[in-house]
Every structure is written in structure tokens, then in C-alpha cells.
Write a protein that holds these residues in place. Structure first.
Motif, PDB file in Angstrom:
ATOM      1  N   GLY A   1      -4.998 -13.817  -1.806  1.00 41.40           N
ATOM      2  CA  GLY A   1      -5.941 -13.028  -1.024  1.00 41.40           C
ATOM      3  C   GLY A   1      -5.506 -12.781   0.400  1.00 41.40           C
ATOM      4  O   GLY A   1      -6.072 -11.921   1.080  1.00 41.40           O
ATOM      5  N   GLY A   2      -4.486 -13.521   0.849  1.00 42.07           N
ATOM      6  CA  GLY A   2      -3.994 -13.359   2.208  1.00 42.07           C
ATOM      7  C   GLY A   2      -2.637 -12.688   2.258  1.00 42.07           C
ATOM      8  O   GLY A   2      -2.520 -11.467   2.335  1.00 42.07           O
ATOM      9  N   ALA A   3      -1.584 -13.486   2.204  1.00 39.45           N
ATOM     10  CA  ALA A   3      -0.222 -12.983   2.393  1.00 39.45           C
ATOM     11  C   ALA A   3       0.173 -11.883   1.405  1.00 39.45           C
ATOM     12  O   ALA A   3       0.679 -10.829   1.795  1.00 39.45           O
ATOM     13  N   LEU A   4      -0.060 -12.108   0.105  1.00 37.85           N
ATOM     14  CA  LEU A   4       0.390 -11.136  -0.888  1.00 37.85           C
ATOM     15  C   LEU A   4      -0.454  -9.861  -0.875  1.00 37.85           C
ATOM     16  O   LEU A   4       0.074  -8.759  -1.037  1.00 37.85           O
ATOM     17  N   HIS A   5      -1.758 -10.026  -0.701  1.00 40.05           N
ATOM     18  CA  HIS A   5      -2.623  -8.850  -0.577  1.00 40.05           C
ATOM     19  C   HIS A   5      -2.224  -8.006   0.634  1.00 40.05           C
ATOM     20  O   HIS A   5      -2.126  -6.776   0.555  1.00 40.05           O
ATOM     21  N   LEU A   6      -1.961  -8.648   1.746  1.00 40.27           N
ATOM     22  CA  LEU A   6      -1.584  -7.930   2.961  1.00 40.27           C
ATOM     23  C   LEU A   6      -0.195  -7.308   2.839  1.00 40.27           C
ATOM     24  O   LEU A   6       0.062  -6.242   3.410  1.00 40.27           O
ATOM     25  N   LEU A   7       0.704  -7.956   2.092  1.00 43.53           N
ATOM     26  CA  LEU A   7       2.028  -7.364   1.889  1.00 43.53           C
ATOM     27  C   LEU A   7       1.909  -6.057   1.111  1.00 43.53           C
ATOM     28  O   LEU A   7       2.539  -5.048   1.459  1.00 43.53           O
ATOM     29  N   GLY A   8       1.104  -6.064   0.045  1.00 40.18           N
ATOM     30  CA  GLY A   8       0.884  -4.828  -0.707  1.00 40.18           C
ATOM     31  C   GLY A   8       0.254  -3.752   0.159  1.00 40.18           C
ATOM     32  O   GLY A   8       0.631  -2.570   0.096  1.00 40.18           O
ATOM     33  N   THR A   9      -0.689  -4.149   1.004  1.00 39.11           N
ATOM     34  CA  THR A   9      -1.330  -3.202   1.912  1.00 39.11           C
ATOM     35  C   THR A   9      -0.326  -2.636   2.897  1.00 39.11           C
ATOM     36  O   THR A   9      -0.354  -1.447   3.225  1.00 39.11           O
ATOM     37  N   ALA A  10       0.588  -3.485   3.372  1.00 44.52           N
ATOM     38  CA  ALA A  10       1.620  -3.031   4.307  1.00 44.52           C
ATOM     39  C   ALA A  10       2.535  -1.991   3.667  1.00 44.52           C
ATOM     40  O   ALA A  10       2.905  -0.993   4.304  1.00 44.52           O
ATOM     41  N   VAL A  11       2.891  -2.222   2.401  1.00 37.84           N
ATOM     42  CA  VAL A  11       3.731  -1.242   1.684  1.00 37.84           C
ATOM     43  C   VAL A  11       2.985   0.081   1.532  1.00 37.84           C
ATOM     44  O   VAL A  11       3.554   1.159   1.736  1.00 37.84           O
ATOM     45  N   LEU A  12       1.718   0.011   1.180  1.00 31.70           N
ATOM     46  CA  LEU A  12       0.894   1.217   1.055  1.00 31.70           C
ATOM     47  C   LEU A  12       0.854   1.978   2.376  1.00 31.70           C
ATOM     48  O   LEU A  12       1.073   3.198   2.406  1.00 31.70           O
ATOM     49  N   ILE A  13       0.594   1.278   3.457  1.00 31.00           N
ATOM     50  CA  ILE A  13       0.447   1.921   4.761  1.00 31.00           C
ATOM     51  C   ILE A  13       1.758   2.543   5.232  1.00 31.00           C
ATOM     52  O   ILE A  13       1.798   3.709   5.644  1.00 31.00           O
ATOM     53  N   ARG A  14       2.815   1.776   5.181  1.00 36.65           N
ATOM     54  CA  ARG A  14       4.113   2.276   5.661  1.00 36.65           C
ATOM     55  C   ARG A  14       4.620   3.436   4.802  1.00 36.65           C
ATOM     56  O   ARG A  14       5.072   4.458   5.330  1.00 36.65           O
ATOM     57  N   SER A  15       4.538   3.292   3.491  1.00 38.53           N
ATOM     58  CA  SER A  15       5.068   4.326   2.591  1.00 38.53           C
ATOM     59  C   SER A  15       4.272   5.622   2.701  1.00 38.53           C
ATOM     60  O   SER A  15       4.844   6.712   2.755  1.00 38.53           O
ATOM     61  N   ALA A  16       2.946   5.515   2.706  1.00 37.23           N
ATOM     62  CA  ALA A  16       2.117   6.711   2.805  1.00 37.23           C
ATOM     63  C   ALA A  16       2.324   7.416   4.141  1.00 37.23           C
ATOM     64  O   ALA A  16       2.413   8.644   4.200  1.00 37.23           O
ATOM     65  N   SER A  17       2.408   6.654   5.210  1.00 37.15           N
ATOM     66  CA  SER A  17       2.597   7.253   6.534  1.00 37.15           C
ATOM     67  C   SER A  17       3.938   7.961   6.621  1.00 37.15           C
ATOM     68  O   SER A  17       4.033   9.081   7.130  1.00 37.15           O
ATOM     69  N   THR A  18       4.986   7.312   6.106  1.00 34.30           N
ATOM     70  CA  THR A  18       6.315   7.925   6.121  1.00 34.30           C
ATOM     71  C   THR A  18       6.336   9.197   5.288  1.00 34.30           C
ATOM     72  O   THR A  18       6.868  10.233   5.715  1.00 34.30           O
ATOM     73  N   GLY A  19       5.743   9.136   4.099  1.00 31.72           N
ATOM     74  CA  GLY A  19       5.741  10.299   3.219  1.00 31.72           C
ATOM     75  C   GLY A  19       4.978  11.472   3.784  1.00 31.72           C
ATOM     76  O   GLY A  19       5.428  12.622   3.698  1.00 31.72           O
ATOM     77  N   VAL A  20       3.821  11.213   4.374  1.00 29.68           N
ATOM     78  CA  VAL A  20       3.018  12.303   4.936  1.00 29.68           C
ATOM     79  C   VAL A  20       3.727  12.950   6.112  1.00 29.68           C
ATOM     80  O   VAL A  20       3.747  14.176   6.253  1.00 29.68           O
TER      81      VAL A  20
END
Length: 228
Positions: free
Chosen positions: A141-160
């Protein structure tokens, strides 16, 4: 006379559906914040600090706080589903976007299941089992959840930003916030960093709300659904 194309295949209904998908960002934020508030309000006794909790503290907390854990877990499961649906509409921004959303929502959901399991076995499980389940719930619920969220945020921002979409502050912000949020993984090896998790979550929520607003305004879209 040629058949008239369905509205969903020419952008009418599809465009509206894409905009409505932005609401999932608000649902995630509201459900997750509400879970923290409700869990704290319903908890009996002292709030449990998982990184430093002993097996005896885990046993006592989960044995006496079934209602608090159930309410908090239900709200966080709603949040996990909302995050998955929110990320699904952004998957056109890059290959890693949906994977990040699946990981973030999946690990949050797994943490919820582990928390519920702790309430079931708290009275009978050994100290080693309780400590292991508590540690697993914390990491998922902490480290791994936030890592997935970080990938979502970085990838989506870069792609857009690469797609030619008119630049918005939230995507540039995501380029910086994503890597910062990913630092949460260090807490697996260095537990004191867990104290910064509220900050990492706040950084993520700012991005999610900002992108949700952009989607609702039609500034960015998701992947169109196949026309029927």
C-alpha cells in the motif's frame, strides 16, 4: 442511401465519454482521503504506526478495530478501481501508462486484502505471521503502490507533451513529480523514509486532480473504444 455512422464512432459520444472519464480522478482522490479520515475516526485506541509496530501491537489493533479496517478497506478498494479506470483512459499517452495504473491499483488492492486478512487471523496467528502480513500490507500500500503511480504520472506526462497537445502545467509538473514519488521505494530498505509518504501521496493527488480537470475540459483524450 449510405448508413449514417454512429455518433460514438465519429467523436460525438466518444468525446463525451472521454471527458467523463476524468471524474475517476476525483473519485480516487475523494475515496482515498475519505478512507484515511474514516479509518482514523473509527479506530479504537491509539493509531497503529506500522513500521515500528510489534506483533503484540498488531494483534491488539486488528483484533479490536475490525469496523475501522473494514470501512477504510472498502473505501480504498473503490479508490483502487477508480485509479485503474482513470489510467485506462490515459493509456494512449504511452505503453507504460496503463501498466503503471494496473500496478498502482493492484498493489493498493492487495494491501487492502492483507489488511482485511489481518483482522481475520489477528487472534490466532503467530507473531511471525502477523509481522509478515503487516510488513507486506505496508509495502504494497505504500512503496509499491506509489511506484506504480510514479510510472503512470511520468509516462503519461511524457507522452502527452510529445503528442503535440497544448502544454499544460500539470504535465510538466508530472515530469518532476513522477521521479520524486518513485523515491518511496527506498522505504523498503530504509524505513524512516515512510514518514515522507504523505508528501509523496500529496504530489500524486495534485497531478491526478490536475489531469482530471484537463480531461473534463477536453484538453486531452483517452483511447477511443471500438465502434459498435
Amino acid at each position: 442511401m449510405p448508413a449514417r455512422p454512429a455518433a460514438s464512432s465519429i467523436g460525438g459520444v466518444t468525446s463525451i465519454d472521454h471527458r467523463r472519464s476524468g471524474w475517476w480522478g476525483f473519485v480516487f482522490t475523494a475515496a482515498f482521503v475519505a478512507s484515511l479520515v474514516a479509518g482514523g475516526a473509527l479506530a479504537v485506541g491509539k493509531t497503529l504506526y506500522l513500521p515500528g509496530a510489534s506483533a503484540a501491537q498488531l494483534r491488539h489493533f486488528y483484533s479490536t478495530n475490525g469496523l475501522a479496517v473494514a470501512v477504510q478497506s472498502g473505501l480504498q478498494m473503490v479508490a483502487a478501481l477508480a485509479l485503474l479506470l482513470f489510467g485506462r483512459r490515459l493509456r494512449a499517452s504511452g505503453r507504460a501508462v496503463y501498466g503503471g495504473a494496473v500496478a498502482a491499483s493492484g498493489f493498493l488492492g492487495l494491501s487492502v486484502l492483507l489488511s482485511v486478512l489481518l483482522t481475520v487471523v489477528a487472534a490466532s496467528a503467530t507473531d511471525a505471521v502477523l509481522s509478515g502480513l503487516g510488513r507486506a500490507a505496508l509495502i504494497c500500500g505504500g512503496a509499491l503502490h506509489l511506484l506504480g503511480t510514479a510510472v503512470l504520472i511520468r509516462s503519461a506526462s511524457t507522452g502527452v507533451l510529445r503528442s503535440g497537445t497544448p502544454t499544460r502545467w500539470v504535465f510538466r509538473y508530472g515530469l518532476v513529480a513522477g521521479p520524486l514519488i518513485a523515491l518511496a521505494c527506498v522505504s523498503v530498505l530504509w524505513s524512516p523514509l515512510i514518514k515522507l509518504e504523505p508528501l509523496f501521496r500529496l504530489l500524486a493527488i495534485v497531478w491526478i486532480v490536475g489531469v482530471a480537470v484537463a480531461v473534463l475540459r477536453g484538453r486531452i483524450g483517452g483511447t477511443p473504444e471500438p465502434a459498435s
